[in-house]
Design a protein around this motif. Structure first.
Motif, PDB file in Angstrom:
ATOM      1  N   HIS A  21       0.833  -1.206   0.000  1.00 48.33           N
ATOM      2  CA  HIS A  21       0.000   0.000   0.000  1.00 48.33           C
ATOM      3  C   HIS A  21       0.866   1.254   0.000  1.00 48.33           C
ATOM      4  CE1 HIS A  21      -4.173  -1.224   0.053  1.00 48.33           C
ATOM      5  NE2 HIS A  21      -3.870  -2.198   0.884  1.00 48.33           N
ATOM      6  N   GLU A  22       1.944   1.228   0.752  1.00 46.94           N
ATOM      7  CA  GLU A  22       2.859   2.374   0.776  1.00 46.94           C
ATOM      8  C   GLU A  22       3.492   2.578  -0.596  1.00 46.94           C
ATOM      9  OE1 GLU A  22       5.485   1.423   4.018  1.00 46.94           O
ATOM     10  OE2 GLU A  22       3.975   1.922   5.521  1.00 46.94           O
ATOM     11  N   CYS A  23       3.902   1.492  -1.238  1.00 40.04           N
ATOM     12  CA  CYS A  23       4.459   1.586  -2.600  1.00 40.04           C
ATOM     13  C   CYS A  23       3.406   2.112  -3.566  1.00 40.04           C
ATOM     14  CB  CYS A  23       4.950   0.219  -3.072  1.00 40.04           C
ATOM     15  SG  CYS A  23       6.435  -0.344  -2.257  1.00 40.04           S
ATOM     16  N   SER A  24       2.191   1.646  -3.411  1.00 43.20           N
ATOM     17  CA  SER A  24       1.100   2.087  -4.269  1.00 43.20           C
ATOM     18  C   SER A  24       0.863   3.586  -4.123  1.00 43.20           C
ATOM     19  CB  SER A  24      -0.178   1.315  -3.907  1.00 43.20           C
ATOM     20  OG  SER A  24      -1.299   1.856  -4.559  1.00 43.20           O
ATOM     21  N   ALA A  25       0.878   4.070  -2.896  1.00 41.68           N
ATOM     22  CA  ALA A  25       0.669   5.505  -2.663  1.00 41.68           C
ATOM     23  C   ALA A  25       1.778   6.324  -3.317  1.00 41.68           C
ATOM     24  CB  ALA A  25       0.594   5.788  -1.164  1.00 41.68           C
ATOM     25  N   LEU A  26       3.015   5.867  -3.174  1.00 42.18           N
ATOM     26  CA  LEU A  26       4.141   6.564  -3.789  1.00 42.18           C
ATOM     27  C   LEU A  26       4.016   6.549  -5.315  1.00 42.18           C
ATOM     28  CD1 LEU A  26       6.894   7.958  -3.640  1.00 42.18           C
ATOM     29  CD2 LEU A  26       7.935   5.686  -3.578  1.00 42.18           C
ATOM     30  N   LEU A  27       3.676   5.398  -5.875  1.00 46.37           N
ATOM     31  CA  LEU A  27       3.514   5.308  -7.326  1.00 46.37           C
ATOM     32  C   LEU A  27       2.325   6.126  -7.818  1.00 46.37           C
ATOM     33  CD1 LEU A  27       4.430   1.597  -8.015  1.00 46.37           C
ATOM     34  CD2 LEU A  27       5.575   3.609  -8.939  1.00 46.37           C
ATOM     35  N   ARG A  28       1.271   6.216  -7.022  1.00 49.48           N
ATOM     36  CA  ARG A  28       0.108   7.026  -7.404  1.00 49.48           C
ATOM     37  C   ARG A  28       0.511   8.502  -7.502  1.00 49.48           C
ATOM     38  NH1 ARG A  28      -3.230   4.806  -4.369  1.00 49.48           N
ATOM     39  NH2 ARG A  28      -2.804   6.006  -2.484  1.00 49.48           N
ATOM     40  N   ARG A  29       1.280   8.973  -6.510  1.00 46.65           N
ATOM     41  CA  ARG A  29       1.748  10.361  -6.563  1.00 46.65           C
ATOM     42  C   ARG A  29       2.694  10.569  -7.752  1.00 46.65           C
ATOM     43  NH1 ARG A  29       2.048   9.287  -1.040  1.00 46.65           N
ATOM     44  NH2 ARG A  29       4.312   9.054  -1.107  1.00 46.65           N
ATOM     45  N   THR A  30       3.572   9.606  -7.978  1.00 43.33           N
ATOM     46  CA  THR A  30       4.514   9.689  -9.102  1.00 43.33           C
ATOM     47  C   THR A  30       3.760   9.678 -10.425  1.00 43.33           C
ATOM     48  OG1 THR A  30       6.168   8.548  -7.766  1.00 43.33           O
ATOM     49  CG2 THR A  30       6.547   8.614 -10.141  1.00 43.33           C
ATOM     50  N   ARG A  31       2.739   8.845 -10.510  1.00 46.92           N
ATOM     51  CA  ARG A  31       1.927   8.772 -11.733  1.00 46.92           C
ATOM     52  C   ARG A  31       1.247  10.109 -12.007  1.00 46.92           C
ATOM     53  NH1 ARG A  31      -3.352   8.151 -12.410  1.00 46.92           N
ATOM     54  NH2 ARG A  31      -3.640   7.578 -10.244  1.00 46.92           N
ATOM     55  N   LYS A  32       0.683  10.714 -10.971  1.00 41.41           N
ATOM     56  CA  LYS A  32       0.018  12.008 -11.152  1.00 41.41           C
ATOM     57  C   LYS A  32       1.016  13.069 -11.613  1.00 41.41           C
ATOM     58  CE  LYS A  32      -3.785  11.239  -7.973  1.00 41.41           C
ATOM     59  NZ  LYS A  32      -4.437  11.636  -6.731  1.00 41.41           N
ATOM     60  N   ARG A  33       2.207  13.054 -11.018  1.00 32.48           N
ATOM     61  CA  ARG A  33       3.227  14.030 -11.425  1.00 32.48           C
ATOM     62  C   ARG A  33       3.681  13.755 -12.861  1.00 32.48           C
ATOM     63  NH1 ARG A  33       4.668  18.480 -12.668  1.00 32.48           N
ATOM     64  NH2 ARG A  33       6.866  19.008 -12.535  1.00 32.48           N
ATOM     65  N   ALA A  34       3.818  12.503 -13.228  1.00 38.84           N
ATOM     66  CA  ALA A  34       4.211  12.154 -14.593  1.00 38.84           C
ATOM     67  C   ALA A  34       3.145  12.627 -15.584  1.00 38.84           C
ATOM     68  CB  ALA A  34       4.443  10.650 -14.714  1.00 38.84           C
ATOM     69  N   GLU A  35       1.870  12.509 -15.216  1.00 41.89           N
ATOM     70  CA  GLU A  35       0.787  13.012 -16.074  1.00 41.89           C
ATOM     71  C   GLU A  35       0.935  14.517 -16.281  1.00 41.89           C
ATOM     72  OE1 GLU A  35      -3.043  12.075 -14.456  1.00 41.89           O
ATOM     73  OE2 GLU A  35      -2.699   9.914 -14.582  1.00 41.89           O
ATOM     74  N   GLU A  36       1.221  15.230 -15.190  1.00 41.41           N
ATOM     75  CA  GLU A  36       1.402  16.679 -15.272  1.00 41.41           C
ATOM     76  C   GLU A  36       2.562  17.028 -16.205  1.00 41.41           C
ATOM     77  OE1 GLU A  36       2.018  18.167 -11.321  1.00 41.41           O
ATOM     78  OE2 GLU A  36       0.064  17.468 -10.626  1.00 41.41           O
ATOM     79  N   ILE A  37       3.649  16.288 -16.086  1.00 38.03           N
ATOM     80  CA  ILE A  37       4.821  16.545 -16.925  1.00 38.03           C
ATOM     81  C   ILE A  37       4.492  16.326 -18.394  1.00 38.03           C
ATOM     82  CG2 ILE A  37       7.138  15.699 -17.509  1.00 38.03           C
ATOM     83  CD1 ILE A  37       7.502  15.242 -14.432  1.00 38.03           C
ATOM     84  N   VAL A  38       3.754  15.265 -18.706  1.00 36.22           N
ATOM     85  CA  VAL A  38       3.360  15.003 -20.099  1.00 36.22           C
ATOM     86  C   VAL A  38       2.480  16.144 -20.610  1.00 36.22           C
ATOM     87  CG1 VAL A  38       1.998  13.479 -21.607  1.00 36.22           C
ATOM     88  CG2 VAL A  38       3.621  12.503 -19.969  1.00 36.22           C
ATOM     89  N   ARG A  39       1.531  16.588 -19.778  1.00 36.93           N
ATOM     90  CA  ARG A  39       0.655  17.704 -20.186  1.00 36.93           C
ATOM     91  C   ARG A  39       1.463  18.984 -20.407  1.00 36.93           C
ATOM     92  NH1 ARG A  39      -3.028  15.662 -16.514  1.00 36.93           N
ATOM     93  NH2 ARG A  39      -2.393  17.151 -14.912  1.00 36.93           N
ATOM     94  N   GLU A  40       2.363  19.272 -19.474  1.00 37.75           N
ATOM     95  CA  GLU A  40       3.189  20.481 -19.594  1.00 37.75           C
ATOM     96  C   GLU A  40       4.069  20.428 -20.844  1.00 37.75           C
ATOM     97  OE1 GLU A  40       5.260  20.633 -15.844  1.00 37.75           O
ATOM     98  OE2 GLU A  40       3.408  21.097 -14.743  1.00 37.75           O
ATOM     99  N   ALA A  41       4.672  19.276 -21.094  1.00 37.33           N
ATOM    100  CA  ALA A  41       5.518  19.124 -22.289  1.00 37.33           C
ATOM    101  C   ALA A  41       4.675  19.281 -23.552  1.00 37.33           C
ATOM    102  CB  ALA A  41       6.223  17.769 -22.266  1.00 37.33           C
ATOM    103  N   GLY A  42       3.477  18.738 -23.537  1.00 44.53           N
ATOM    104  CA  GLY A  42       2.574  18.878 -24.683  1.00 44.53           C
ATOM    105  C   GLY A  42       2.172  20.321 -24.915  1.00 44.53           C
ATOM    106  N   ALA A  43       1.928  21.044 -23.831  1.00 44.45           N
ATOM    107  CA  ALA A  43       1.566  22.465 -23.955  1.00 44.45           C
ATOM    108  C   ALA A  43       2.733  23.268 -24.516  1.00 44.45           C
ATOM    109  CB  ALA A  43       1.142  23.011 -22.597  1.00 44.45           C
ATOM    110  N   LEU A  44       3.943  22.972 -24.049  1.00 40.11           N
ATOM    111  CA  LEU A  44       5.118  23.659 -24.586  1.00 40.11           C
ATOM    112  C   LEU A  44       5.306  23.354 -26.065  1.00 40.11           C
ATOM    113  CD1 LEU A  44       7.683  23.172 -21.660  1.00 40.11           C
ATOM    114  CD2 LEU A  44       6.595  25.320 -22.381  1.00 40.11           C
ATOM    115  N   LEU A  45       5.076  22.099 -26.440  1.00 41.68           N
ATOM    116  CA  LEU A  45       5.186  21.709 -27.842  1.00 41.68           C
ATOM    117  C   LEU A  45       4.154  22.455 -28.686  1.00 41.68           C
ATOM    118  CD1 LEU A  45       6.294  20.001 -30.161  1.00 41.68           C
ATOM    119  CD2 LEU A  45       4.768  18.147 -29.415  1.00 41.68           C
ATOM    120  N   ALA A  46       2.924  22.513 -28.212  1.00 37.77           N
ATOM    121  CA  ALA A  46       1.863  23.216 -28.953  1.00 37.77           C
ATOM    122  C   ALA A  46       2.220  24.693 -29.114  1.00 37.77           C
ATOM    123  CB  ALA A  46       0.533  23.059 -28.232  1.00 37.77           C
ATOM    124  N   GLU A  47       2.760  25.277 -28.066  1.00 42.45           N
ATOM    125  CA  GLU A  47       3.172  26.680 -28.122  1.00 42.45           C
ATOM    126  C   GLU A  47       4.274  26.886 -29.164  1.00 42.45           C
ATOM    127  OE1 GLU A  47       5.870  29.141 -25.141  1.00 42.45           O
ATOM    128  OE2 GLU A  47       3.896  28.703 -24.265  1.00 42.45           O
TER     129      GLU A  47
END
Length: 110
Positions: A21-47
């Motif tokens: 469960h502790e690993c899952s929580a850490l991976l869940r936070r990492t997954r959310k941050r990775a999603e943000e990074i993909v979105r941010e990179a996509g926005a920079l690319l679009a710009e």
């Protein structure tokens, strides 16, 4: 003696489940941050595409792809941990049921 062994096995199983469960929580936070990074990179690319900056577009496309690949790795790890949690829970429930059935004199066949 058997009861002490069962208690020890339950404690170990519970500890494993807690760690998962502790690993899952850490991976869940990492997954959310990775999603943000993909979105941010996509926005920079679009710009960059809108501004017509071809050199920047090429560099950012590589960054977006790298971010997506990293996200996929995190997502796969998260899914694997979730599956392992389900397996561990199932094993605990099955053992508790088997132990309860033995104590009640049930054969386990319905």
């Amino acid at each position: 003696m058997g009861s002490a062994v069962h208690v020890a096995e339950f404690i170990v199983s519970s500890a494993r489940l807690t760690e998962l469960h502790e690993c899952s929580a850490l991976l869940r936070r990492t997954r959310k941050r990775a999603e943000e990074i993909v979105r941010e990179a996509g926005a920079l690319l679009a710009e960059a595409e809108l501004s017509g900056d071809a050199e920047r577009v090429l560099a950012l496309r590589a960054d977006v792809e790298q971010a997506r690949q990293a996200y996929c790795k995190v997502l796969n790890a998260y899914v694997a941990i979730c599956g392992r949690i389900t397996e561990e829970r199932q094993a605990i429930v099955e053992e508790q049921f088997a132990r309860s059935s033995r104590h009640q004199g049930l054969s386990g066949v319905a």
